[in-house]
Design an enzyme around this catalytic site. Structure first.
Site, mmCIF file in Angstrom:
data_model
loop_
_atom_site.group_PDB
_atom_site.id
_atom_site.type_symbol
_atom_site.label_atom_id
_atom_site.label_comp_id
_atom_site.label_asym_id
_atom_site.label_seq_id
_atom_site.Cartn_x
_atom_site.Cartn_y
_atom_site.Cartn_z
ATOM 1 N N ILE A 154 0.838 -1.207 0.000
ATOM 2 C CA ILE A 154 0.000 0.000 0.000
ATOM 3 C C ILE A 154 0.867 1.250 0.000
ATOM 4 O O ILE A 154 0.623 2.197 -0.756
ATOM 5 C CB ILE A 154 -0.954 0.000 1.215
ATOM 6 N N ASP A 173 10.267 2.268 7.216
ATOM 7 C CA ASP A 173 9.803 0.897 7.359
ATOM 8 C C ASP A 173 11.004 0.046 7.762
ATOM 9 O O ASP A 173 11.934 -0.123 6.966
ATOM 10 C CB ASP A 173 9.205 0.368 6.053
ATOM 11 N N THR A 229 -5.136 5.507 6.972
ATOM 12 C CA THR A 229 -5.989 4.480 6.359
ATOM 13 C C THR A 229 -5.531 3.092 6.795
ATOM 14 O O THR A 229 -5.882 2.092 6.165
ATOM 15 C CB THR A 229 -5.941 4.575 4.821
ATOM 16 N N ALA A 230 -4.751 3.030 7.883
ATOM 17 C CA ALA A 230 -4.211 1.751 8.353
ATOM 18 C C ALA A 230 -5.051 1.240 9.520
ATOM 19 O O ALA A 230 -6.106 0.651 9.316
ATOM 20 C CB ALA A 230 -2.740 1.909 8.718
ATOM 21 N N ARG A 231 -4.595 1.474 10.737
ATOM 22 C CA ARG A 231 -5.300 1.001 11.930
ATOM 23 C C ARG A 231 -5.449 2.139 12.932
ATOM 24 O O ARG A 231 -4.524 2.914 13.154
ATOM 25 C CB ARG A 231 -4.538 -0.162 12.578
ATOM 26 N N GLU A 260 -14.502 0.508 16.641
ATOM 27 C CA GLU A 260 -15.364 0.646 15.472
ATOM 28 C C GLU A 260 -16.601 -0.232 15.626
ATOM 29 O O GLU A 260 -16.512 -1.340 16.155
ATOM 30 C CB GLU A 260 -14.595 0.244 14.208
ATOM 31 N N HIS A 279 -13.820 3.342 7.727
ATOM 32 C CA HIS A 279 -12.905 2.223 7.459
ATOM 33 C C HIS A 279 -13.258 1.546 6.131
ATOM 34 O O HIS A 279 -13.418 0.320 6.049
ATOM 35 C CB HIS A 279 -12.939 1.203 8.596
ATOM 36 N N ILE A 280 -13.322 2.371 5.109
ATOM 37 C CA ILE A 280 -13.802 1.927 3.811
ATOM 38 C C ILE A 280 -12.713 1.944 2.749
ATOM 39 O O ILE A 280 -12.967 1.676 1.569
ATOM 40 C CB ILE A 280 -14.999 2.828 3.380
ATOM 41 N N GLY A 281 -11.468 2.217 3.173
ATOM 42 C CA GLY A 281 -10.383 2.351 2.211
ATOM 43 C C GLY A 281 -10.214 1.150 1.300
ATOM 44 O O GLY A 281 -9.947 1.288 0.104
#
Length: 308
Positions: A154, A173, A229-231, A260, A279-281
């Protein structure tokens, strides 16, 4: 003899995935299964595999499974699975890595652009009868710096789009060994202090939980855009609310949250400077198929491996 059962913790699965699993009986848990629901279904059907869409696979769920060989995530994040409990019982845990990468990266960019161009704010103003052309300026992204925390599939796709916009791209990373020549691997402090836009694309682990906390938020550049858009657990939500209210940050956009769905009068409700999505990514038609097929293939490969 009846076929082996696979429990799907959702109400549906893409048809190509169902076709791949035609040799099994599929049991669907419904749209929002609770821990008690999953325990009951596992006790009743004793699945050989679980495909995880919604709900959590806790140690209590795992403990009632006598035949379980593999837990396969319908997506890339396995933080809703008690991996340690599974490993203790020799149960494989798999993720459909990369299956929704493009979908999530596109959603991250939808949110970045909404923040940079004040799309939500200006729409609200227009709906109220205002015409702010002479009084409002938005952010141009060319020449700005995007900081990516997490550089898996991603993050890589998000970086490709950033390069097309003419942005400088930094990435952190600890597991990335090489990056494209137009991306610079760096440390977190450099990401925090140099980025005009920060986008989160890392898994939620014990090490990354509340990675973005009060002292980190204080390091960020004034006007910085922060997108997740992760957690949800990656961000200290109370500290974020405080920082947004201070007016120092730019717009924040969140697609995931500590708990959620959001219920009642949530801390983000009505808060200016935050854009929310449910949370629709990774929820697109293409990603739905890709994640289902990926999860099904992971079940099949794990079962084959266990049998050999």
């Amino acid at each position: 003899m009846s076929q082996s059962k696979i429990l799907v913790t959702g109400s549906d699965l893409a048809q190509p995935a169902i076709d791949l699993l035609s040799g099994f009986d599929l049991v669907f848990a419904g749209k929002a299964p609770t821990e008690d629901d999953l325990i009951g279904l596992c006790q009743t059907y004793q699945p050989i595999a679980i495909i995880v869409r919604y709900g959590k696979i806790t140690s209590k769920v795992i403990d009632v499974c006598a035949n379980l060989k593999v837990i396969s995530k319908h997506g890339s994040g396995i933080d809703t699975i008690d991996v340690k409990a599974a490993e203790q019982k020799g149960i494989a845990v798999k993720a459909a890595v990369g299956a929704n990468a493009n979908a999530v990266a596109e959603h991250a960019w939808a949110l970045i652009l909404a923040c940079a161009k004040d799309v939500v704010y200006l729409n609200d103003r227009m709906q109220q009868g205002y015409w702010d052309k002479s009084a409002h300026k938005t952010l141009e992204l060319k020449g700005k710096t995007l900081g990516l925390i997490g550089f898996g599939s991603i993050g890589r796709r998000t970086a490709e789009i950033a390069v097309a916009f003419g942005m400088d791209v930094l990435a952190y990373d600890p597991y990335a060994t090489q990056v494209p020549e137009n991306v610079t691997l760096t440390d977190l402090d450099t990401i925090y202090t140099m980025s005009d836009v920060i986008s989160l694309h890392c898994p939620l682990t014990d090490e990354s939980r509340e990675l973005i906390k009060k002292d980190v938020l204080e390091k960020l550049k004034p006007g910085v855009i922060l997108v997740n858009t992760a957690r949800g657990g990656l961000i200290d939500e109370e500290a974020l609310v405080e920082r947004v209210r201070s007016g120092v940050m730019g717009t924040v956009a969140l697609d995931s949250f500590h708990s959620e769905p959001l219920e009642g009068e949530h801390k983000f409700t009505g808060l200016e400077g935050i854009i929310l999505s449910p949370h629709i990514g990774g929820v697109t038609g293409d990603a739905y198929v890709n994640m289902g097929v990926g999860a099904a293939n992971n079940v099949l490969s794990a079962l084959q491996s266990k049998a050999s």
